[in-house]
Design an enzyme around this catalytic site. Structure first.
Site, PDB file in Angstrom:
ATOM      1  N   ASN A   1       0.871  -1.182   0.000  1.00 17.42           N
ATOM      2  CA  ASN A   1       0.000   0.000   0.000  1.00 17.42           C
ATOM      3  C   ASN A   1       0.902   1.223   0.000  1.00 17.42           C
ATOM      4  OD1 ASN A   1      -1.793   2.045   0.520  1.00 17.42           O
ATOM      5  ND2 ASN A   1      -2.343   1.347   2.588  1.00 17.42           N
ATOM      6  N   TRP A   2       1.003   1.855  -1.163  1.00 19.13           N
ATOM      7  CA  TRP A   2       1.933   2.981  -1.285  1.00 19.13           C
ATOM      8  C   TRP A   2       1.363   4.263  -0.676  1.00 19.13           C
ATOM      9  CZ3 TRP A   2       4.122   2.459  -7.014  1.00 19.13           C
ATOM     10  CH2 TRP A   2       4.726   1.204  -7.142  1.00 19.13           C
ATOM     11  N   LYS A   3       0.095   4.219  -0.287  1.00 15.71           N
ATOM     12  CA  LYS A   3      -0.567   5.404   0.308  1.00 15.71           C
ATOM     13  C   LYS A   3      -0.351   6.630  -0.580  1.00 15.71           C
ATOM     14  CE  LYS A   3      -0.011   3.255   4.764  1.00 15.71           C
ATOM     15  NZ  LYS A   3       0.051   3.405   6.219  1.00 15.71           N
TER      16      LYS A   3
ATOM     17  N   HIS B   1      -9.411   0.829   4.876  1.00 17.33           N
ATOM     18  CA  HIS B   1      -8.147   1.023   5.600  1.00 17.33           C
ATOM     19  C   HIS B   1      -8.399   1.949   6.793  1.00 17.33           C
ATOM     20  CE1 HIS B   1      -4.060   2.291   6.504  1.00 17.33           C
ATOM     21  NE2 HIS B   1      -3.670   1.189   5.897  1.00 17.33           N
TER      22      HIS B   1
ATOM     23  N   GLU C   1      -6.806   4.353   7.933  1.00 19.13           N
ATOM     24  CA  GLU C   1      -6.612   5.786   7.665  1.00 19.13           C
ATOM     25  C   GLU C   1      -7.846   6.374   7.002  1.00 19.13           C
ATOM     26  OE1 GLU C   1      -2.888   5.388   5.631  1.00 19.13           O
ATOM     27  OE2 GLU C   1      -1.946   4.826   7.523  1.00 19.13           O
TER      28      GLU C   1
ATOM     29  N   GLU D   1      -5.330  -5.484  10.616  1.00 12.84           N
ATOM     30  CA  GLU D   1      -4.339  -4.438  10.847  1.00 12.84           C
ATOM     31  C   GLU D   1      -4.624  -3.724  12.169  1.00 12.84           C
ATOM     32  OE1 GLU D   1      -2.414  -3.085   6.967  1.00 12.84           O
ATOM     33  OE2 GLU D   1      -4.177  -1.859   7.249  1.00 12.84           O
TER      34      GLU D   1
ATOM     35  N   GLY E   1       2.377   1.965  10.815  1.00 17.23           N
ATOM     36  CA  GLY E   1       3.288   3.097  10.661  1.00 17.23           C
ATOM     37  C   GLY E   1       3.974   3.519  11.949  1.00 17.23           C
TER      38      GLY E   1
ATOM     39  N   SER F   1       3.500  -2.445  10.395  1.00 18.58           N
ATOM     40  CA  SER F   1       4.957  -2.426  10.592  1.00 18.58           C
ATOM     41  C   SER F   1       5.629  -3.759  10.230  1.00 18.58           C
ATOM     42  CB  SER F   1       5.297  -2.006  12.025  1.00 18.58           C
ATOM     43  OG  SER F   1       4.816  -0.697  12.266  1.00 18.58           O
TER      44      SER F   1
ATOM     45  N   GLY G   1       2.816  -1.199   4.354  1.00 20.77           N
ATOM     46  CA  GLY G   1       2.840   0.244   4.081  1.00 20.77           C
ATOM     47  C   GLY G   1       4.260   0.703   3.834  1.00 20.77           C
ATOM     48  N   GLY G   2       4.893   1.252   4.873  1.00 18.92           N
ATOM     49  CA  GLY G   2       6.223   1.847   4.749  1.00 18.92           C
ATOM     50  C   GLY G   2       7.236   0.981   4.016  1.00 18.92           C
TER      51      GLY G   2
HETATM   52  C1  PEP Z   1      -0.782  -0.108   6.274  1.00 16.21           C
HETATM   53  O1  PEP Z   1      -0.956   1.089   6.227  1.00 16.21           O
HETATM   54  O2  PEP Z   1      -1.607  -0.883   5.781  1.00 16.21           O
HETATM   55  C2  PEP Z   1       0.418  -0.596   6.948  1.00 16.21           C
HETATM   56  C3  PEP Z   1       0.453  -1.847   7.323  1.00 16.21           C
HETATM   57  O3  PEP Z   1       1.417   0.322   7.154  1.00 16.21           O
HETATM   58  P1  PEP Z   1       2.866   0.026   7.783  1.00 16.21           P
HETATM   59  O4  PEP Z   1       3.385  -1.226   7.147  1.00 16.21           O
HETATM   60  O5  PEP Z   1       3.688   1.235   7.433  1.00 16.21           O
HETATM   61  O6  PEP Z   1       2.659  -0.131   9.250  1.00 16.21           O
END
Ligand code: PEP
Length: 248
Positions: free
Chosen positions: A9-11, A94, A96, A166, A172, A212, A233-234
């Site tokens: 997920n590049w957000k 998600h 967010e 999640e 994040g 994470s 994500g990251g």
């Molecule tokens: C996400 O936003 O779906 C996610 C898992 O982010 P991160 O890996 O950065 O925690």
């Protein structure tokens, strides 16, 4: 046997030039046919990224979809539009979007139904806030989200859904759920799906962990019985860390 699925997920990261570069690197480095790999760039990058990955095993996903087919909905993107640029997956609900854009269990449900109508595979996110975990409400919250997501979705349609568990406190933040914590909730979700549909259905549906996940912690999470992949994500913003997770 459920095939593992790793989705990035590049957000709101990567302009079109950067997105093409990242997709090109991932395509060049990916040769693991044991895992389904999905990249989910921002809407503005979807077409260009599709041009890069279309003849590869990497699938394209979007980060959201609207529940109407078309019309006066300024700023929204329809399922048909996503299909037309090559999407096969779409992330729905998600945390967010729940936190900043008023996504609710009801809107998540409407989006899932629309995505399925257009043969897009929904990656449906569910997970508790830190205060909910501390109050012992994790299962209650996740149950409400999962029941809401699948409300009125037939078993024949629901087979195409992927769930991403999640925990919001792990997204994040660098705080990853322990493999035991994650496995416990994944099993809870699978048992809930067995109640909502049946055991065979529940055993076939893929449940990703997100929060994470990194190359260093991925293997430990991914070897748990009910953890079938990751929503990243990251660590999906660099080809080497994303592929490090794919190969974990
Ligand atoms: C996400 O936003 O779906 C996610 C898992 O982010 P991160 O890996 O950065 O925690």
């Amino acid at each position: 046997m459920r095939k593992r699925i790793i989705a990035g997920n590049w957000k709101m990261n990567k302009n079109v030039t950067e997105a093409v570069e990242l997709a090109t690197e991932i395509k060049a480095g990916h040769d693991n046919s044991d895992v389904d790999v999905v990249v989910c760039p921002p809407f503005t990058d979807l077409y260009a990224v599709h041009q890069v990955i279309k003849d590869s095993p990497i699938a394209l996903g979007a980060q959201d979809v609207f529940w109407e087919d078309k019309g006066a909905y300024t700023g929204q993107i329809s399922a048909d539009m996503l299909k037309s640029v090559g999407c096969r997956y779409v992330i729905i609900g998600h945390s967010e979007r729940r936190q900043y854009f008023a996504e609710t269990d009801e809107t998540v449900n409407k989006k899932i139904k629309k995505a399925l109508e257009y043969e897009l595979t929904p990656i449906v996110c569910a997970g508790e806030l830190l205060q909910e975990r501390e109050a012992g409400e994790t299962e209650m919250v996740v149950e409400r989200q999962v029941r809401g997501a699948f409300d009125g979705v037939s078993k024949a349609d629901a087979v195409d859904v992927v769930i991403a568990y999640e925990p919001v406190w792990a997204i994040g933040t660098g705080k990853v759920a322990t493999p035991e914590q994650a496995q416990q909730v994944h099993k809870f979700i699978r048992d809930l799906l067995a109640k909502l549909y049946d055991r065979e259905f529940a055993d076939a549906l893929r449940i990703q962990y997100g929060g994470s996940m990194k190359p260093e912690n991925a293997a430990e999470l991914l070897t748990r019985e009910d953890i079938d992949g990751g929503l990243i994500g990251g660590a999906s913003l660099k080809a080497d860390s994303f592929l490090g997770i794919v190969n974990a």
